[in-house]
Motif scaffolding. Structure first.
Motif, PDB file in Angstrom:
ATOM      1  N   LYS A  75       2.499 -20.195 -37.168  1.00  0.00           N
ATOM      2  CA  LYS A  75       2.039 -18.221 -37.330  1.00  0.00           C
ATOM      3  C   LYS A  75       1.453 -18.139 -38.219  1.00  0.00           C
ATOM      4  O   LYS A  75       2.318 -19.072 -39.643  1.00  0.00           O
ATOM      5  N   ARG A  87      -1.126 -13.748 -36.230  1.00  0.00           N
ATOM      6  CA  ARG A  87      -1.835 -14.793 -34.791  1.00  0.00           C
ATOM      7  C   ARG A  87      -0.999 -16.527 -34.682  1.00  0.00           C
ATOM      8  O   ARG A  87      -0.084 -16.704 -35.441  1.00  0.00           O
ATOM      9  N   GLU A 110       2.756 -21.720 -22.710  1.00  0.00           N
ATOM     10  CA  GLU A 110       3.828 -20.682 -21.745  1.00  0.00           C
ATOM     11  C   GLU A 110       4.636 -20.809 -23.424  1.00  0.00           C
ATOM     12  O   GLU A 110       5.301 -18.977 -23.898  1.00  0.00           O
ATOM     13  N   GLU A 113       2.894 -19.628 -27.232  1.00  0.00           N
ATOM     14  CA  GLU A 113       3.307 -18.125 -27.256  1.00  0.00           C
ATOM     15  C   GLU A 113       3.706 -16.967 -26.854  1.00  0.00           C
ATOM     16  O   GLU A 113       4.039 -16.229 -27.208  1.00  0.00           O
ATOM     17  N   ALA A 114       5.449 -18.124 -26.394  1.00  0.00           N
ATOM     18  CA  ALA A 114       6.250 -17.458 -26.192  1.00  0.00           C
ATOM     19  C   ALA A 114       7.213 -16.936 -27.841  1.00  0.00           C
ATOM     20  O   ALA A 114       7.350 -15.858 -28.345  1.00  0.00           O
ATOM     21  N   ARG A 117       5.443 -14.621 -30.120  1.00  0.00           N
ATOM     22  CA  ARG A 117       5.641 -13.490 -29.264  1.00  0.00           C
ATOM     23  C   ARG A 117       6.517 -12.933 -29.795  1.00  0.00           C
ATOM     24  O   ARG A 117       6.755 -12.039 -30.926  1.00  0.00           O
ATOM     25  N   ARG A 118       7.843 -13.720 -29.970  1.00  0.00           N
ATOM     26  CA  ARG A 118       8.788 -13.554 -30.877  1.00  0.00           C
ATOM     27  C   ARG A 118       9.126 -14.015 -32.830  1.00  0.00           C
ATOM     28  O   ARG A 118       9.921 -12.793 -32.989  1.00  0.00           O
ATOM     29  N   CYS A 121       3.685 -12.027 -33.734  1.00  0.00           N
ATOM     30  CA  CYS A 121       2.452 -12.480 -33.250  1.00  0.00           C
ATOM     31  C   CYS A 121       1.477 -11.441 -32.052  1.00  0.00           C
ATOM     32  O   CYS A 121       2.083 -11.410 -31.542  1.00  0.00           O
ATOM     33  N   GLU A 122       0.248 -10.816 -32.613  1.00  0.00           N
ATOM     34  CA  GLU A 122       0.206 -10.279 -31.233  1.00  0.00           C
ATOM     35  C   GLU A 122      -1.877 -11.330 -30.781  1.00  0.00           C
ATOM     36  O   GLU A 122      -1.693 -10.312 -30.220  1.00  0.00           O
TER      37      GLU A 122
END
Length: 155
Positions: A75, A87, A110, A113-114, A117-118, A121-122
């Motif tokens: 992050k 990001r 994947e 990315e998950a 996202r948690r 991060c955009e």
């Protein structure tokens, strides 16, 4: 195959079975990634241990009768002058040669990315060698687009 977070008890195994093979493969593509001649393993272990203890970095491994691949994601904060949030940055993605083209790399991406996202991060980004056409094809298939080109010059 199962994807899970790397455990602290696996750091030596991770370095020997995944990180060093990845680094050696990358060095064959670009001498910028050539490993030092001495003390590499000890230095890599120290580097991996430091990253393992950082809450803003996660390493996920794929396992199936042993470790077969990994992804490391960070992050990263955006400077406050930009109208964007943090990001995720994919710092490394590797799947053992005998297990490639089975969807393992996509599954690892994947999971990374998950995680990003948690953490709010955009976006997620990564760097890929200019000559690594196989990896570029994977990233395009997984909806990554080229936004900039990094250029380097030896001094």
């Amino acid at each position: 195959m199962r994807i899970r977070r790397l455990r602290g008890t696996e750091l030596v195994q991770f370095v020997d079975e995944l990180w060093l093979p990845f680094a050696r493969e990358m060095a064959t593509m670009d001498d910028f990634d050539t490993l030092a001649d001495s003390g590499v393993r000890v230095n890599v272990l120290s580097y991996v241990k430091d990253r393992f203890s950082d809450a803003d970095i996660a390493t996920f491994v794929a396992e199936d009768d042993g470790l077969i691949g990994y992804v490391s994601v960070e992050k990263r904060a955006s400077p406050p002058v930009f109208a964007r949030g943090p990001r995720g940055y994919i710092d490394g993605l590797f799947v053992r040669r005998g297990r490639r083209r089975e969807g393992i790399a996509s599954a690892l991406l994947e999971r990374a990315e998950a995680w990003a996202r948690r953490l709010g991060c955009e976006f997620v980004s990564l760097d890929v060698h200019a000559d690594n056409h196989v990896a570029q094809s994977l990233y395009r298939r997984d909806d990554y687009v080229t936004k900039r080109h990094r250029m380097t010059k030896r001094l």
